[in-house]
Scaffold this active site. Structure first.
Site, PDB file in Angstrom:
ATOM      1  N   ASN A  11     -34.371  21.637 -12.851  1.00 53.58           N
ATOM      2  CA  ASN A  11     -33.785  22.528 -11.851  1.00 53.58           C
ATOM      3  C   ASN A  11     -32.837  23.513 -12.553  1.00 53.58           C
ATOM      4  OD1 ASN A  11     -31.869  23.563  -9.984  1.00 53.58           O
ATOM      5  ND2 ASN A  11     -32.486  22.005  -8.505  1.00 53.58           N
ATOM      6  N   ASP A  13     -31.059  26.021 -11.089  1.00 56.91           N
ATOM      7  CA  ASP A  13     -30.130  26.694 -10.164  1.00 56.91           C
ATOM      8  C   ASP A  13     -28.794  27.062 -10.817  1.00 56.91           C
ATOM      9  OD1 ASP A  13     -31.957  26.220  -8.170  1.00 56.91           O
ATOM     10  OD2 ASP A  13     -30.796  24.627  -7.196  1.00 56.91           O
ATOM     11  N   HIS A  14     -28.289  26.138 -11.637  1.00 54.43           N
ATOM     12  CA  HIS A  14     -26.906  26.347 -12.088  1.00 54.43           C
ATOM     13  C   HIS A  14     -26.795  27.301 -13.271  1.00 54.43           C
ATOM     14  CE1 HIS A  14     -25.582  24.034  -8.856  1.00 54.43           C
ATOM     15  NE2 HIS A  14     -26.357  23.014  -9.201  1.00 54.43           N
ATOM     16  N   ARG A  22     -20.084  36.044 -12.585  1.00 53.33           N
ATOM     17  CA  ARG A  22     -19.672  37.356 -13.070  1.00 53.33           C
ATOM     18  C   ARG A  22     -20.504  38.502 -12.500  1.00 53.33           C
ATOM     19  NH1 ARG A  22     -16.573  37.870 -17.964  1.00 53.33           N
ATOM     20  NH2 ARG A  22     -14.750  36.683 -17.401  1.00 53.33           N
ATOM     21  N   HIS A  47     -33.766  26.235  -5.958  1.00 50.49           N
ATOM     22  CA  HIS A  47     -33.369  26.138  -4.545  1.00 50.49           C
ATOM     23  C   HIS A  47     -32.861  27.502  -4.097  1.00 50.49           C
ATOM     24  CE1 HIS A  47     -30.633  23.835  -1.431  1.00 50.49           C
ATOM     25  NE2 HIS A  47     -31.429  24.727  -0.863  1.00 50.49           N
ATOM     26  N   ARG A  49     -31.002  29.055  -1.612  1.00 52.72           N
ATOM     27  CA  ARG A  49     -30.106  28.674  -0.507  1.00 52.72           C
ATOM     28  C   ARG A  49     -29.975  29.822   0.474  1.00 52.72           C
ATOM     29  NH1 ARG A  49     -26.962  23.822  -1.565  1.00 52.72           N
ATOM     30  NH2 ARG A  49     -25.975  24.395   0.386  1.00 52.72           N
ATOM     31  N   ARG A  53     -26.278  31.485  -3.007  1.00 51.26           N
ATOM     32  CA  ARG A  53     -25.123  31.302  -3.887  1.00 51.26           C
ATOM     33  C   ARG A  53     -25.517  31.194  -5.361  1.00 51.26           C
ATOM     34  NH1 ARG A  53     -23.216  25.327  -2.036  1.00 51.26           N
ATOM     35  NH2 ARG A  53     -23.234  26.393  -0.054  1.00 51.26           N
ATOM     36  N   HIS A  54     -26.756  30.775  -5.623  1.00 52.60           N
ATOM     37  CA  HIS A  54     -27.172  30.811  -7.042  1.00 52.60           C
ATOM     38  C   HIS A  54     -28.498  31.571  -7.179  1.00 52.60           C
ATOM     39  CE1 HIS A  54     -28.900  27.062  -5.592  1.00 52.60           C
ATOM     40  NE2 HIS A  54     -27.783  26.364  -5.735  1.00 52.60           N
ATOM     41  N   GLU A  74     -37.313  24.713  -3.518  1.00 47.89           N
ATOM     42  CA  GLU A  74     -36.501  23.947  -2.558  1.00 47.89           C
ATOM     43  C   GLU A  74     -35.939  24.889  -1.526  1.00 47.89           C
ATOM     44  OE1 GLU A  74     -33.392  21.881  -4.539  1.00 47.89           O
ATOM     45  OE2 GLU A  74     -34.740  20.511  -5.531  1.00 47.89           O
ATOM     46  N   THR A 104     -28.624  12.832   6.757  1.00 46.79           N
ATOM     47  CA  THR A 104     -28.279  11.453   7.095  1.00 46.79           C
ATOM     48  C   THR A 104     -26.979  11.126   6.357  1.00 46.79           C
ATOM     49  OG1 THR A 104     -29.500  10.630   5.197  1.00 46.79           O
ATOM     50  CG2 THR A 104     -30.707  10.768   7.264  1.00 46.79           C
ATOM     51  N   THR A 105     -26.371   9.979   6.672  1.00 46.58           N
ATOM     52  CA  THR A 105     -25.109   9.645   5.992  1.00 46.58           C
ATOM     53  C   THR A 105     -25.313   9.501   4.487  1.00 46.58           C
ATOM     54  OG1 THR A 105     -25.563   7.388   6.652  1.00 46.58           O
ATOM     55  CG2 THR A 105     -23.864   8.526   7.887  1.00 46.58           C
ATOM     56  N   GLU A 155     -39.134  13.003  -1.751  1.00 43.73           N
ATOM     57  CA  GLU A 155     -38.226  12.911  -2.893  1.00 43.73           C
ATOM     58  C   GLU A 155     -37.040  12.070  -2.465  1.00 43.73           C
ATOM     59  OE1 GLU A 155     -37.674  16.279  -5.330  1.00 43.73           O
ATOM     60  OE2 GLU A 155     -35.692  15.649  -6.014  1.00 43.73           O
ATOM     61  N   HIS A 198     -31.368  13.980  -7.946  1.00 42.66           N
ATOM     62  CA  HIS A 198     -30.015  14.395  -7.577  1.00 42.66           C
ATOM     63  C   HIS A 198     -28.987  13.570  -8.356  1.00 42.66           C
ATOM     64  CE1 HIS A 198     -27.430  16.943  -5.068  1.00 42.66           C
ATOM     65  NE2 HIS A 198     -26.531  16.036  -5.402  1.00 42.66           N
ATOM     66  N   GLY A 199     -28.249  14.263  -9.189  1.00 37.81           N
ATOM     67  CA  GLY A 199     -27.141  13.647  -9.914  1.00 37.81           C
ATOM     68  C   GLY A 199     -27.545  12.840 -11.139  1.00 37.81           C
ATOM     69  N   HIS A 221     -28.294  19.776 -12.658  1.00 35.10           N
ATOM     70  CA  HIS A 221     -26.890  20.041 -12.971  1.00 35.10           C
ATOM     71  C   HIS A 221     -26.461  19.433 -14.308  1.00 35.10           C
ATOM     72  CE1 HIS A 221     -22.485  19.502 -12.561  1.00 35.10           C
ATOM     73  NE2 HIS A 221     -22.573  20.716 -12.083  1.00 35.10           N
TER      74      HIS A 221
HETATM   75  N1  PXP Z   1     -33.780  17.199  -6.054  1.00 35.41           N
HETATM   76  C1  PXP Z   1     -33.359  17.890  -4.965  1.00 35.41           C
HETATM   77  C2  PXP Z   1     -34.168  17.820  -3.727  1.00 35.41           C
HETATM   78  C3  PXP Z   1     -32.196  18.672  -5.023  1.00 35.41           C
HETATM   79  O1  PXP Z   1     -31.797  19.358  -3.929  1.00 35.41           O
HETATM   80  C4  PXP Z   1     -31.477  18.744  -6.231  1.00 35.41           C
HETATM   81  C5  PXP Z   1     -30.245  19.581  -6.327  1.00 35.41           C
HETATM   82  O2  PXP Z   1     -30.539  20.901  -6.079  1.00 35.41           O
HETATM   83  C6  PXP Z   1     -31.962  18.039  -7.338  1.00 35.41           C
HETATM   84  C7  PXP Z   1     -33.106  17.252  -7.202  1.00 35.41           C
HETATM   85  C8  PXP Z   1     -31.291  18.095  -8.659  1.00 35.41           C
HETATM   86  O3  PXP Z   1     -30.021  17.558  -8.586  1.00 35.41           O
HETATM   87  P1  PXP Z   1     -29.041  17.729  -9.808  1.00 35.41           P
HETATM   88  O4  PXP Z   1     -28.824  19.196  -9.991  1.00 35.41           O
HETATM   89  O5  PXP Z   1     -27.822  17.004  -9.362  1.00 35.41           O
HETATM   90  O6  PXP Z   1     -29.700  17.117 -11.003  1.00 35.41           O
END
Ligand code: PXP
Length: 248
Positions: A11, A13-14, A22, A47, A49, A53-54, A74, A104-105, A155, A198-199, A221
């Site tokens: 991913n 995005d960042h 900038r 993604h 958004r 934002r990115h 995404e 969801t929570t 996912e 994610h994470g 990320h």
């Molecule tokens: N999978 C999905 C569906 C996500 O929304 C994200 C974050 O955009 C990721 C994976 C990747 O997460 P991370 O950037 O925390 O690795």
């Protein structure tokens, strides 16, 4: 059918987050995507958004033009995003929550409560040839709803597992990991293709990569952060190595 090689989706995005801090053109997320591809990524995830934002619409066009691996797009389940996806027809579309009330929570999309709307939302995407994935928590109710609405892929959200690990809450982490393992197997038994993400970091990736039913991990990320220290190519290569080691 669990003997497939585990795919890595990177991913980017960042990279765009840093660029947008900038304005201007640097660093370029397409350049990062091409490097990730050369370093062993099987796909690129971005993604778009609602607030841009990115990643921007222009980035999506440029990625589709430049990539040789599939793009996993995404997006939130909104009319605007559906139109964009239908115009571009990326290989895969992953529906993610953006607003609190869609979650969801545990952080995944609330599919069970919105089954009807989401079924209508994804049908044209599937007809256009996109593989539709739904980003959900490791929760039987959400998996069954995703299956009923016609998603081909789910996912599983690994965010809570990774957060517990980072906070040293190991009993909760292990419970979350068990849920991810059980729900990967359950979703697979329904005929769904299982992805996760994610994470994830070098420390947390291997237990998830070891689940035989998981087909793909999407990681962003941490890799973009790690690229600051070791460069993007070695950062992706190390993730690939850890995933392959866990799988074998
Ligand atoms: N999978 C999905 C569906 C996500 O929304 C994200 C974050 O955009 C990721 C994976 C990747 O997460 P991370 O950037 O925390 O690795």
């Amino acid at each position: 059918m669990t003997d497939h090689q585990l795919r890595l989706g990177v991913n980017i995005d960042h990279v765009a987050t840093v660029r947008n801090a900038r304005g201007g053109a640097y660093p370029d997320p397409v350049r990062a995507a091409k490097l990730a591809e050369e370093a062993g990524a099987d796909g690129i995830t971005a993604h778009l958004r609602e607030d841009r934002r990115h990643i921007t619409d222009t980035d999506i066009d440029a990625l589709m033009e430049a990539l040789t691996v599939p793009l996993n797009f995404e997006m939130a389940a909104t009319d605007e995003m559906q139109k964009i996806a239908l115009r571009r027809k990326p290989h895969a579309v992953c529906i993610v929550p953006e607003k609190r009330e869609e979650r969801t929570t545990e952080g995944g999309l609330e599919v069970a409560r919105e089954e009807n709307r989401l079924a209508h939302f994804i049908a044209p995407l599937r007809e256009a040839g996109c593989r539709v994935s739904i980003f959900i928590a490791a929760d039987r109710k959400q998996i069954e709803a995703a299956h009923r609405i016609g998603a081909e892929v789910i996912e599983l959200h690994t965010g809570a597992y990774c957060d517990y690990h980072a906070e040293g809450r190991f009993a909760e982490r292990d419970r979350e990991l068990e849920a991810l393992r059980d729900m990967s197997a359950y979703a697979h038994s329904l005929g769904l293709e299982v992805h996760a993400g994610h994470g994830l970091t070098y420390e947390t990736v291997q237990p998830v990569a070891a689940f035989p039913e998981v087909h793909e991990l999407n990681i962003g990320h941490f890799l973009i952060g790690e690229a600051i220290f070791r460069g993007l190519t070695p950062a992706v290569q190390e993730m690939r190595r850890l995933m392959d080691a866990a799988r074998s």
